[in-house]
Design a protein around this motif. Sequence first.
Motif, PDB file in Angstrom:
ATOM      1  N   TYR A 175       0.873  -1.174   0.000  1.00 26.86           N
ATOM      2  CA  TYR A 175       0.000   0.000   0.000  1.00 26.86           C
ATOM      3  C   TYR A 175       0.905   1.219   0.000  1.00 26.86           C
ATOM      4  CZ  TYR A 175      -4.102   2.894   0.753  1.00 26.86           C
ATOM      5  OH  TYR A 175      -5.111   3.811   0.592  1.00 26.86           O
ATOM      6  N   SER A 176       0.635   2.153  -0.914  1.00 26.31           N
ATOM      7  CA  SER A 176       1.481   3.330  -1.070  1.00 26.31           C
ATOM      8  C   SER A 176       2.900   2.848  -1.367  1.00 26.31           C
ATOM      9  CB  SER A 176       1.402   4.204   0.179  1.00 26.31           C
ATOM     10  OG  SER A 176       2.193   5.371   0.060  1.00 26.31           O
ATOM     11  N   ILE A 177       3.885   3.283  -0.608  1.00 28.37           N
ATOM     12  CA  ILE A 177       5.280   2.908  -0.856  1.00 28.37           C
ATOM     13  C   ILE A 177       5.764   1.850   0.127  1.00 28.37           C
ATOM     14  CG2 ILE A 177       5.916   5.098  -1.930  1.00 28.37           C
ATOM     15  CD1 ILE A 177       7.004   6.021   0.781  1.00 28.37           C
ATOM     16  N   PHE A 178       4.831   1.097   0.736  1.00 27.72           N
ATOM     17  CA  PHE A 178       5.186   0.169   1.804  1.00 27.72           C
ATOM     18  C   PHE A 178       4.709  -1.247   1.507  1.00 27.72           C
ATOM     19  CE2 PHE A 178       4.383   4.359   3.761  1.00 27.72           C
ATOM     20  CZ  PHE A 178       5.680   4.647   4.146  1.00 27.72           C
ATOM     21  N   ASN A 179       5.347  -2.223   2.164  1.00 28.68           N
ATOM     22  CA  ASN A 179       4.939  -3.616   2.108  1.00 28.68           C
ATOM     23  C   ASN A 179       4.516  -4.082   3.494  1.00 28.68           C
ATOM     24  OD1 ASN A 179       5.669  -3.791  -0.620  1.00 28.68           O
ATOM     25  ND2 ASN A 179       7.736  -4.501  -0.129  1.00 28.68           N
ATOM     26  N   PHE A 180       3.437  -4.855   3.552  1.00 28.10           N
ATOM     27  CA  PHE A 180       2.933  -5.442   4.792  1.00 28.10           C
ATOM     28  C   PHE A 180       2.896  -6.953   4.593  1.00 28.10           C
ATOM     29  CE2 PHE A 180       1.397  -1.185   4.333  1.00 28.10           C
ATOM     30  CZ  PHE A 180       1.532  -0.630   5.592  1.00 28.10           C
ATOM     31  N   TYR A 181       3.567  -7.693   5.469  1.00 29.28           N
ATOM     32  CA  TYR A 181       3.816  -9.109   5.216  1.00 29.28           C
ATOM     33  C   TYR A 181       2.962 -10.034   6.082  1.00 29.28           C
ATOM     34  CZ  TYR A 181       7.848  -7.476   2.573  1.00 29.28           C
ATOM     35  OH  TYR A 181       8.655  -6.847   1.652  1.00 29.28           O
TER      36      TYR A 181
END
Length: 243
Positions: free
Chosen positions: A58-64
């Motif tokens: 999401y946006s410039i981030f990763n969520f794992y």
Amino acid sequence: MKRLLFFFFTIVMVSSCFGDEYGDKQTISGVVDFQFENLTYKNDSTTFITTTPEGFSYSIFNFYHKLDAGQTTVDGGFLISRLEMPRSGNTAGLENTYRSYIPGTKMDYLNVYIVYRQNQDPALMPQHDFQFPMASTGTCKLSGIFVTNTVEVADSVKANFKEGDKLTLKAIGYNAGVKTGEVAINLAEYTAQKDSIVSKWTPFSLSALGAVEFVDFEITSTNPDVPTYFCMDNMVYEAELQY
């Protein structure tokens, strides 16, 4: 209330997006609210994106996260939720594992947030929980997030906690393999003076983590019978990107 509380984080961070007139750097400030425009949500549902089974961006981030062998449920890490508390506050017979514990609020059909599940088996957790993947060429500082409990956690706390028990959420920052800092907030605490369970979107400052590449979350409970989940929304950040 959550939107009003944003003033807590953004008083010194007016959202901006501008480039270096003579270079290739760009500084952006913003809010990650998880309102995915390319996903169709059913009312009262959870989801994860099977096309990217390690997690989602999401946006410039990763969520794992890690999925089970059949890739049908999340074993540990983040998933996306819009499980809403009914107006009555009655959740009997509902799936409450990933439902936010905000009693008495009216239904908000636009609200989407994410839920973190900490599996007690480390093999069922991702290596890291959150990533700013452009850390090799840029920097990112997080001002904070909003957190609350799930219904299942709150119900378990009420059933199992005794005086002296607490449920604590810790965020730990890393950059280039080095720990940058850690911060903590109590999601529930039972003392002789008060019994408290976080039951609304509550600001959790992450500014002390500094510039991060990864953030890992850790939930600890003095009572092992209480599950380890929390809801997260509206992450405020400032990043400098170099292209």
